[in-house]
Every structure is written in structure tokens, then in C-alpha cells.
Design a protein around this motif. Structure first.
Motif, mmCIF file in Angstrom:
data_model
loop_
_atom_site.group_PDB
_atom_site.id
_atom_site.type_symbol
_atom_site.label_atom_id
_atom_site.label_comp_id
_atom_site.label_asym_id
_atom_site.label_seq_id
_atom_site.Cartn_x
_atom_site.Cartn_y
_atom_site.Cartn_z
ATOM 1 N N GLU A 1 1.694 -8.788 11.001
ATOM 2 C CA GLU A 1 1.338 -9.579 9.849
ATOM 3 C C GLU A 1 2.158 -9.364 8.751
ATOM 4 O O GLU A 1 2.480 -8.141 8.343
ATOM 5 N N ASP A 2 2.834 -10.423 8.031
ATOM 6 C CA ASP A 2 3.563 -10.600 6.936
ATOM 7 C C ASP A 2 2.848 -10.834 5.853
ATOM 8 O O ASP A 2 2.606 -11.578 5.387
ATOM 9 N N LYS A 3 2.685 -9.466 4.842
ATOM 10 C CA LYS A 3 1.654 -9.449 3.765
ATOM 11 C C LYS A 3 2.196 -10.407 2.735
ATOM 12 O O LYS A 3 1.643 -10.739 1.772
ATOM 13 N N GLU B 1 0.748 -13.015 -0.824
ATOM 14 C CA GLU B 1 1.134 -12.973 -1.877
ATOM 15 C C GLU B 1 1.048 -14.468 -2.671
ATOM 16 O O GLU B 1 1.242 -14.461 -3.760
ATOM 17 N N LEU B 2 1.251 -15.621 -1.808
ATOM 18 C CA LEU B 2 1.289 -16.807 -2.193
ATOM 19 C C LEU B 2 -0.122 -17.361 -2.528
ATOM 20 O O LEU B 2 -0.339 -18.658 -3.517
ATOM 21 N N LEU B 3 -1.117 -16.605 -2.212
ATOM 22 C CA LEU B 3 -2.434 -17.135 -2.447
ATOM 23 C C LEU B 3 -2.824 -17.008 -3.900
ATOM 24 O O LEU B 3 -2.462 -15.742 -4.468
ATOM 25 N N THR C 1 -8.700 -7.792 6.013
ATOM 26 C CA THR C 1 -7.565 -8.198 6.537
ATOM 27 C C THR C 1 -6.364 -7.296 6.404
ATOM 28 O O THR C 1 -5.642 -6.921 7.060
ATOM 29 N N ILE C 2 -6.610 -6.981 5.046
ATOM 30 C CA ILE C 2 -5.363 -6.208 4.384
ATOM 31 C C ILE C 2 -5.344 -4.833 4.710
ATOM 32 O O ILE C 2 -6.672 -4.164 4.352
ATOM 33 N N ASP C 3 -4.521 -4.009 5.314
ATOM 34 C CA ASP C 3 -4.526 -2.540 5.575
ATOM 35 C C ASP C 3 -4.044 -2.104 4.220
ATOM 36 O O ASP C 3 -2.778 -2.301 3.889
ATOM 37 N N PRO C 4 -4.908 -1.281 3.594
ATOM 38 C CA PRO C 4 -4.273 -0.563 2.183
ATOM 39 C C PRO C 4 -2.875 0.120 2.121
ATOM 40 O O PRO C 4 -2.279 -0.094 1.311
ATOM 41 N N GLU C 5 -2.572 0.782 3.425
ATOM 42 C CA GLU C 5 -1.255 1.386 3.615
ATOM 43 C C GLU C 5 -0.178 0.225 3.601
ATOM 44 O O GLU C 5 0.941 0.649 3.529
ATOM 45 N N GLU C 6 -0.381 -0.840 3.894
ATOM 46 C CA GLU C 6 0.676 -1.929 4.089
ATOM 47 C C GLU C 6 0.540 -2.895 2.826
ATOM 48 O O GLU C 6 1.556 -3.678 2.836
ATOM 49 N N ILE C 7 -0.041 -2.610 1.608
ATOM 50 C CA ILE C 7 -0.324 -3.622 0.844
ATOM 51 C C ILE C 7 1.181 -3.558 -0.050
ATOM 52 O O ILE C 7 1.495 -2.559 -0.287
ATOM 53 N N TRP D 1 -1.258 -6.144 -4.627
ATOM 54 C CA TRP D 1 -1.874 -5.349 -5.571
ATOM 55 C C TRP D 1 -2.214 -5.836 -6.684
ATOM 56 O O TRP D 1 -3.133 -5.865 -7.298
ATOM 57 N N SER D 2 -1.021 -6.138 -7.466
ATOM 58 C CA SER D 2 -1.149 -6.746 -8.659
ATOM 59 C C SER D 2 -2.169 -7.897 -8.574
ATOM 60 O O SER D 2 -2.782 -8.262 -9.681
#
Length: 183
Positions: free
Chosen positions: A108-110, A114-116, A132-138, A143-144
């Protein structure tokens, strides 16, 4: 299309002048979608999409069958979703669409998330996003956006909140409204 395959930018521009895209024609949108399915955007010899195909598809995003859009490569979908002309019914619908893009994909491309505009998600979709989001891949951008949303909701739930007192590590400096005493 022929000009693109021949890598002839001059031909493309001249043909585009003679036969501009008719954005109201559903057949043209279907042809553009078919073309985009087989296009490697990274291999293009010249930029053609800044104001043409992606603008058309983004502007008609809500009227295009989702199954047709999901057949497009992820790089093309990203360009469509990130286009300034994107029309959507709600941020929840865009979140659902992004989720469908990666439904059976482990990579999955995080950057899509970011576009949301995260603060515009409903409470249920916001919870889904967080799960859905893995904290290690954020990403830093995501995050901002999350921080802004947390802060926005924090302030929304405390409408009469005033500035807090400085902590022990902060110094409170009062200004007397005298322009001579500015920093």
C-alpha cells in the motif's frame, strides 16, 4: 495518441490545436481511459498531461464508472486524484476509492492517503484510516495532516479554550501594545 507513441511533441501540440478534446463527450472520456491503461507515464518523452487528459478525467471523476478507473495503473490514478480539477462527492468517497485501489495489494502506497483532507473524513472513516495505517510506515506529510486533524478536533471540542499558561520551561512575555517595544 500516435504523436505520443512517436515521441513527437510538435505533432502532439498541432493535433491538439486542430482537434481539441471534447470533455462533454463520454466516448472521449472512455477513449482517454483506455489509452491511460497502457501508458507508462514515467517513460513519456514530453509532458502532455498538465492540462489535458488528467484535467478531463479528474473533472469527471464522479461520473466515471469506478471499475474503469480501477483498471488504470497506480501512477495514473495518483495523477488523477492529485489533480487540482478533481471533483468528488465527499472525502469519505475518496477514502473508499483509495482503499479499493489497494484492496488486494500488500504494498500500500501511503502517499495516496496524503491526498485526503483528513479533517473532512467522517468519524467512521477517520477510524478506518487510523486502523489502516501502520505507524512504522507513516510519512511525514501524513503525520502532519493527522496532527492538524487532532489539533482541529481538540479545539473544536473546547470552544471556550483560551491560551494556556506557560509551562515551567516557557517564559511569558507580555506586550504593552507600544510599537517601540516590539521584537
Amino acid at each position: 495518441i500516435l504523436a505520443i507513441f512517436l515521441c513527437n511533441e510538435e505533432m502532439y501540440k498541432e493535433i491538439d490545436k486542430l482537434y481539441p478534446s471534447n470533455t462533454e463527450n463520454k466516448t472521449n472520456i472512455d477513449l482517454i481511459l483506455q489509452f491511460l491503461q497502457y501508458l507508462n507515464i514515467d517513460a513519456l518523452p514530453f509532458p502532455i498531461f498538465h492540462d489535458s487528459f488528467f484535467d478531463i478525467i479528474s473533472g469527471h471523476f464522479t461520473s466515471i464508472e469506478e471499475t474503469k478507473l480501477l483498471k488504470l495503473p497506480k501512477s495514473i490514478l495518483y495523477s488523477i486524484i492529485s489533480n487540482t480539477h478533481l471533483t468528488i462527492t465527499s472525502m469519505d468517497c475518496l477514502f473508499d476509492f483509495i482503499t479499493k485501489i489497494f484492496k488486494n495489494d500488500e504494498n500500500e502506497d501511503k502517499s495516496f492517503y496524503e491526498l485526503l483532507n483528513i479533517c473532512d473524513l467522517s468519524e467512521n472513516k477517520f477510524k478506518e484510516l487510523i486502523e489502516t495505517i501502520d505507524p512504522e510506515e507513516i510519512t511525514l506529510t501524513l503525520w502532519s495532516k493527522l496532527k492538524n486533524c487532532f489539533y482541529y478536533n481538540f479545539l473544536k471540542n473546547r470552544p471556550n479554550q483560551t491560551f494556556s499558561e506557560p509551562s515551567k520551561n516557557e517564559k511569558k512575555i507580555e506586550w504593552d501594545n507600544n510599537s517601540n517595544n516590539r521584537f
